[in-house]
Scaffold this active site. Sequence first.
Site, PDB file in Angstrom:
ATOM      1  N   CYS A 113       0.843  -1.202   0.000  1.00  0.00           N
ATOM      2  CA  CYS A 113       0.000   0.000   0.000  1.00  0.00           C
ATOM      3  C   CYS A 113       0.877   1.251   0.000  1.00  0.00           C
ATOM      4  O   CYS A 113       1.973   1.255   0.543  1.00  0.00           O
ATOM      5  CB  CYS A 113      -0.947   0.024   1.190  1.00  0.00           C
ATOM      6  SG  CYS A 113      -0.167   0.407   2.770  1.00  0.00           S
ATOM      7  N   CYS A 116       1.791   2.697   3.453  1.00  0.00           N
ATOM      8  CA  CYS A 116       2.908   2.018   4.110  1.00  0.00           C
ATOM      9  C   CYS A 116       4.237   2.531   3.558  1.00  0.00           C
ATOM     10  O   CYS A 116       5.213   2.718   4.298  1.00  0.00           O
ATOM     11  CB  CYS A 116       2.827   0.509   3.891  1.00  0.00           C
ATOM     12  SG  CYS A 116       1.248  -0.221   4.363  1.00  0.00           S
ATOM     13  N   ASP A 518      22.995  -9.677 -53.289  1.00  0.00           N
ATOM     14  CA  ASP A 518      24.028  -8.831 -53.870  1.00  0.00           C
ATOM     15  C   ASP A 518      24.586  -9.567 -55.092  1.00  0.00           C
ATOM     16  O   ASP A 518      24.382 -10.772 -55.241  1.00  0.00           O
ATOM     17  CB  ASP A 518      25.115  -8.589 -52.821  1.00  0.00           C
ATOM     18  CG  ASP A 518      26.203  -7.661 -53.333  1.00  0.00           C
ATOM     19  OD1 ASP A 518      25.879  -6.727 -54.080  1.00  0.00           O
ATOM     20  OD2 ASP A 518      27.370  -7.895 -52.989  1.00  0.00           O
ATOM     21  N   ASP A 712      28.030 -10.197 -48.980  1.00  0.00           N
ATOM     22  CA  ASP A 712      29.363 -10.662 -48.605  1.00  0.00           C
ATOM     23  C   ASP A 712      29.685 -10.382 -47.143  1.00  0.00           C
ATOM     24  O   ASP A 712      30.743 -10.749 -46.659  1.00  0.00           O
ATOM     25  CB  ASP A 712      30.442 -10.047 -49.510  1.00  0.00           C
ATOM     26  CG  ASP A 712      30.458  -8.525 -49.452  1.00  0.00           C
ATOM     27  OD1 ASP A 712      29.885  -7.965 -48.494  1.00  0.00           O
ATOM     28  OD2 ASP A 712      31.043  -7.895 -50.346  1.00  0.00           O
ATOM     29  N   ASP A 716      27.836  -4.933 -47.041  1.00  0.00           N
ATOM     30  CA  ASP A 716      26.382  -4.948 -46.984  1.00  0.00           C
ATOM     31  C   ASP A 716      25.840  -5.056 -45.569  1.00  0.00           C
ATOM     32  O   ASP A 716      24.705  -5.489 -45.372  1.00  0.00           O
ATOM     33  CB  ASP A 716      25.849  -6.117 -47.824  1.00  0.00           C
ATOM     34  CG  ASP A 716      26.233  -5.991 -49.283  1.00  0.00           C
ATOM     35  OD1 ASP A 716      25.980  -4.912 -49.857  1.00  0.00           O
ATOM     36  OD2 ASP A 716      26.794  -6.939 -49.834  1.00  0.00           O
TER      37      ASP A 716
END
Length: 816
Positions: A113, A116, A518, A712, A716
């Site tokens: 709570c 508390c 590619d 490759d 890329d």
Amino acid sequence: MSEKKKSHQWLLEGIDCANCAAKVERGVASIPGVTESNVNFMTETLRFEVADDQENLILVNIQEKINKLEPDVTLKNKADGQLINMNPAIVLESHSKEDEESHHEWLLEGIDCANCAAKIENGVAEIDGVINSNVNYMTQTLSFDLVAENDAKTLSSVKTKIKKLEPDIIPLIKATGQEVGEDRGLQSEKSGQKQNHKRPENLGINLTIGRLILAVSVLLLASFAPITPSLSFGLFVVAYLVAGYDVIWRAVRNIFNGQVFDENFLMTIATLAAFYVQEYPEAVAVMLFYQVGEVFQDVAVNKSRRSIADLMDIRPDYANIKLADGSTRQVSPESIKVGDTILVRPGEKVPLDGKVVGGSSAMDTSALTGESMPRSVKEGDDVLSGFINKSGLLEVVVEKPFSESTVTKILELVENASSRKAPTEQFITKFARYYTPIVVILAVLLAVLLPLTIPGMTFNDGVYRAAIFLVISCPCALVVSIPVGFFGGIGASSRKGILVKGGNFLEGLNYVKYVIMDKTGTLTKGEFEITDIQSTPEFNNEELLELAAYAETHSSHPIAVSIKEHYGKEIDERRIDEYNDLSGHGVQAVVDGKEILAGNAKLMAKYGIPFKEVEEVGTVVYLAIEGAYAGYLLIADTIKDDAAEGIALMKEKGVEHIIMLTGDSKAVAEAVGNKLGIDEIHSELLPQDKVEKMEEIMARKNKKDKVVFVGDGINDTPVLARSDIGIAMGGLGSDAAIEAADIVIMDDKPSKIGTAMQVAKDTRQIVWQNIILALAIKGVFLVLGAFGVASMWEAVFADVGVTVIAVLNAMRVLRK
């Protein structure tokens, strides 16, 4: 600033069930400060990351968590094989000296709570020596600072205050999860005792004794009627305890540790239920056959581990280092340094990556590439660790330490692949967690409701049927066989020269509809040759070639390499005053005081150089000297031998769109693409253009479809990262390719993409066979058990028998 993490790998020696491995994985993951917790059941390896600043305390917590969940498991550091045996008292004492100097964060476990939380915040703030007290109710965290004096006393006061205000709250150190101020010395001693407790190695002897006692008991009952019921019962109890005392003990221990629903609990409750209904022979027999099944399961799993280990048996055992006096000494590969010279004799594995400086030979590269054709090497050629020398004596200069060698990286990739679990595997793991408790609830309902609803049925009949339910409900067949299937698929791929970095990528290959490729180095060999040189009248061909070679001196692009090789003379770098790499265009350099431009048509246009575009098939490198067009070099690349086969195989496996992205000219791209049967061709692209095209294609696909990019792995990287699955060609010896991609084709063959897809299909087929087999058989026997048709004998088969069959079925993928 991101928090620093440190990675660890521990061996879980003796872990003998996939369900236990899953418990350890979840338990370690729940420890504060731990990330990326993963247990590879096949290699008995726990991998995890911890917060660097709290490392020792978190490691203590992990050790204690594993000792609690699986006391029979021995923990070892995977790197050196040393036992993990940290002393919590010493670690916490050293931690307290550091941690208590200033800032503290505690978890308030059980706070429920906001009022508390406010009380604790105010109460702690009133303690002398405490400043900046704050409680975050949402995260259940108390944070506060201490003044430098009497830190230990102040910390004790803080804990006392919390306990006084809220007695039910347990304060924990947030970074480690340790309870604040708990006495660790005694617990450490107990943990040590637990760790030394081993699973009996004489299980086979115990089973034999159990069978004998059972046989004697049944024989006495059948032959000598005068035997008293108490003596008969006592013999059955002895047989039961001899056969299953370890199962019972683990069940009791796990219950106290909060791990109720496991196979030990299910077998114990089921057999005790059989005793309750006075089915004594059946109770003992079920425990016996369960143990026998467990032995067969262990044998099957260990066999699968060995099979996969044999596939990847490429780690060299030793290296022959050449000493200064010309002699050699056999040493471990780890001790070799870069620059050392080693000898590789016929029949030996190459232990480290290096360059041949003496001798020639034929090399067996099948362990890395899957290809049986030997590769010839001579002086000046590179060799990789994992190659096997077939004939001549080689002298090799080491170029990489063992930790960075090809064989080490490959083994790490394959071994760690299971940390990326496939969606099917993740689903089954979650399914198993809920499946067992649900079946237990159904078993209780059977025991209670059946006698109330079926006329003539006794409570004992209901209990017996519930016991059958419990035996069948163990999810081992699923939890064990699915990881074995994916691990086997990854091992089978590796044997074919395809490195798959995770089960998720292997499963993803089943849903590939778009493959983007590619051109240079992927569909073509990347071995360029100058086929024509045309200069303007102001220059000659030799001068044009020389200036082009000097301009490309610092470039590693295959085209630049071909120009320098064709030039063939030594390059005097003192003649080069300036060099600039213009991405996607070419290079600009100053040679002998003259500005040289070498590149594509875009480069000429960028600098406003008037020129006539060449339409011939090939890669054209235009040159301009001091702002004037000087001519061009025509460079041709050859298509890989299996490129067309690879394209056809991918379409056969269900790929609907094969697309080529290249920075090359339109004429060259279309000539290659049309010859290979590629569906879409996009040419003259800069690196950023490839990413844009990738985004367009990703937007076109359906949600379930996967997009693969094949490149490759060096130029890329952005597109590889953006794709669903990145496949790198040129993996053999290319560190960048191995790092960048999700799958690496070690021998550069496009046809291996189709091979990988076939392995993925075989793996998925076998995995789903196991799922359907296990669920179907268990489902049938659950129904039969509920209606009183199946006995415990059939229930044992539905559990351990199906597990053994599923594991053996999973290993078929290695033979595909």
